[in-house]
Design an enzyme around this catalytic site. Structure first.
Site, short mmCIF file in Angstrom:
data_model
loop_
_atom_site.label_atom_id
_atom_site.label_comp_id
_atom_site.label_asym_id
_atom_site.label_seq_id
_atom_site.Cartn_x
_atom_site.Cartn_y
_atom_site.Cartn_z
N TYR A 142 -43.25 -61.95 -70.47
CA TYR A 142 -43.21 -63.18 -69.49
C TYR A 142 -43.75 -64.14 -70.15
CZ TYR A 142 -45.40 -65.86 -65.24
OH TYR A 142 -46.29 -66.62 -64.09
N LYS A 146 -41.36 -67.86 -70.51
CA LYS A 146 -42.51 -69.08 -69.77
C LYS A 146 -42.27 -70.09 -71.21
CE LYS A 146 -42.75 -68.05 -65.91
NZ LYS A 146 -42.52 -68.65 -64.89
P1 NAD Z 1 -44.85 -65.02 -55.33
O1 NAD Z 1 -44.20 -63.33 -55.45
O2 NAD Z 1 -44.92 -65.62 -54.04
O3 NAD Z 1 -43.14 -65.84 -55.01
C1 NAD Z 1 -41.76 -66.11 -55.93
C2 NAD Z 1 -40.92 -65.40 -54.91
O4 NAD Z 1 -39.53 -65.41 -55.97
C3 NAD Z 1 -40.64 -64.66 -53.92
O5 NAD Z 1 -39.98 -65.37 -52.52
C4 NAD Z 1 -39.39 -63.61 -53.77
O6 NAD Z 1 -38.72 -63.74 -53.46
C5 NAD Z 1 -38.83 -64.52 -54.93
N1 NAD Z 1 -37.31 -64.06 -56.45
C6 NAD Z 1 -38.45 -63.36 -57.25
N2 NAD Z 1 -37.11 -63.16 -57.97
C7 NAD Z 1 -36.39 -64.21 -57.69
C8 NAD Z 1 -34.78 -63.71 -57.95
N3 NAD Z 1 -34.05 -63.03 -59.16
N4 NAD Z 1 -34.04 -64.81 -57.51
C9 NAD Z 1 -34.82 -65.79 -56.21
N5 NAD Z 1 -36.05 -65.22 -55.45
C10 NAD Z 1 -36.50 -64.34 -56.90
O7 NAD Z 1 -44.62 -66.12 -56.51
P2 NAD Z 1 -45.70 -66.98 -56.93
O8 NAD Z 1 -47.27 -67.12 -57.25
O9 NAD Z 1 -45.18 -68.32 -56.03
O10 NAD Z 1 -44.50 -67.50 -58.18
C11 NAD Z 1 -43.52 -68.88 -58.39
C12 NAD Z 1 -43.29 -68.91 -60.13
O11 NAD Z 1 -44.33 -69.30 -60.77
C13 NAD Z 1 -42.76 -68.00 -60.58
O12 NAD Z 1 -42.06 -68.45 -62.09
C14 NAD Z 1 -44.46 -67.81 -61.09
O13 NAD Z 1 -44.66 -66.78 -62.55
C15 NAD Z 1 -45.01 -68.57 -61.70
N6 NAD Z 1 -46.10 -68.69 -61.67
C16 NAD Z 1 -47.29 -68.79 -61.13
C17 NAD Z 1 -48.60 -68.70 -60.86
C18 NAD Z 1 -49.68 -67.63 -59.42
O14 NAD Z 1 -50.93 -67.96 -60.53
N7 NAD Z 1 -49.22 -67.63 -59.44
C19 NAD Z 1 -48.93 -68.92 -62.22
C20 NAD Z 1 -47.74 -69.89 -63.10
C21 NAD Z 1 -46.39 -69.60 -63.29
#
Ligand code: NAD
Length: 251
Positions: A142, A146
């Site tokens: 990851y 990123k």
């Molecule tokens: P989440 O799991 O709540 O939402 C992610 C969504 O992406 C889900 O609805 C899932 O079905 C969809 N998804 C996954 N794989 C997919 C694919 N191959 N094609 C299309 N859709 C797909 O996660 P989140 O926490 O909202 O994360 C969203 C983004 O933010 C991610 O890239 C994650 O790495 C990043 N992020 C999150 C955090 C955190 O603390 N939550 C921190 C840093 C970065």
């Protein structure tokens, strides 16, 4: 900027909150995801698709533009969080999956939608990276994925800047989404500890990421391209204080 904003990963967490923020800012969000779902308010592209499959992405983006007109904004929020394990315990299949969705998927979406924007001479893209793009963490697939998203953002900003397309990244800190909640529930992470390491002493709410994304898409950010904006409640500036005994109390 007004117009159609395609938000990947729009079913949940940061993508769903971004859809709400984009609508509140006067743009027209279109949410898509790999899983089918019912929208709260914004429009949903009813055909689920995987952002890492370039053939399917080319087909669906073409179908979206044929049905709804040009995509003027793209938010790459589809993603998965990283598996925490030392290298000899992290399965290569997990490493490959994280790179495929978080990096390859972001590139495939940028490539398809950004090329169309560049041809038309206008557009704005925001890629959701992570604070681990700016520091290290025990997530060996990851983290590099990123960091590469941050580099990809600069590279595409330089590639398409002369054709009216801006490309920026937002790097969320620990954000209260279903994905993070699973880690908290499993005891992999503790909310109090994460909050205590952050300058603002709390987690980030998904709406706060959404508003930052909507601002970067908007004309208010018209001279901004190629940046990686941390939206982290001050985690990056607070965490090094651990080496000096931790952040001060409020007294
Ligand atoms: P989440 O799991 O709540 O939402 C992610 C969504 O992406 C889900 O609805 C899932 O079905 C969809 N998804 C996954 N794989 C997919 C694919 N191959 N094609 C299309 N859709 C797909 O996660 P989140 O926490 O909202 O994360 C969203 C983004 O933010 C991610 O890239 C994650 O790495 C990043 N992020 C999150 C955090 C955190 O603390 N939550 C921190 C840093 C970065």
């Amino acid at each position: 900027m007004s117009g159609l904003v395609l938000v990947t990963g729009g079913r949940s967490g940061i993508g769903a909150a971004t859809g709400r923020a984009v609508a509140a800012a006067g743009m027209r969000p279109l949410l898509c995801d790999i899983a089918a779902f019912e929208p709260e308010a914004a429009d949903v592209w009813r055909i689920p698709f995987d952002v890492s499959d370039e053939v399917v992405v080319a087909h669906e983006v073409g179908a979206i533009e044929a049905a709804l007109g040009p995509i003027t904004g793209l938010v790459n929020a589809a993603g998965i969080l990283g598996r925490m394990a030392p290298p000899h315990k992290l399965r290569m299949s997990d490493w490959d999956r994280e790179i495929a969705i978080d990096l390859r998927g972001t590139y495939v979406m940028c490539r398809e939608v950004g090329s169309r924007m560049a041809e038309r001479g206008a557009g704005a893209i925001v890629n959701i990276a992570s604070i681990v793009s700016l520091a290290s963490a025990p997530v060996h697939g990851y983290g590099p994925a990123k960091a590469a998203v941050a580099n990809l953002t600069m590279t595409l900003a330089a590639e398409w800047g002369g054709r009216g397309v801006r490309v920026n990244a937002v790097s969320p800190g620990f954000t209260r989404t279903p994905a993070l909640q699973r880690g908290l529930d499993a005891g992999v992470m503790e909310e109090e500890r994460l909050a205590g390491l952050s300058a603002l002493r709390r987690l980030v709410e998904p709406e706060e990421i959404g508003r930052s994304v909507a601002w970067l898409l908007s004309d208010a950010a018209s001279a901004i391209t190629g940046i990686n904006l941390a939206v982290d409640a001050g985690f990056l500036c607070g965490v090094t204080w651990q080496a000096y005994g931790g952040l001060r109390g409020n007294g």
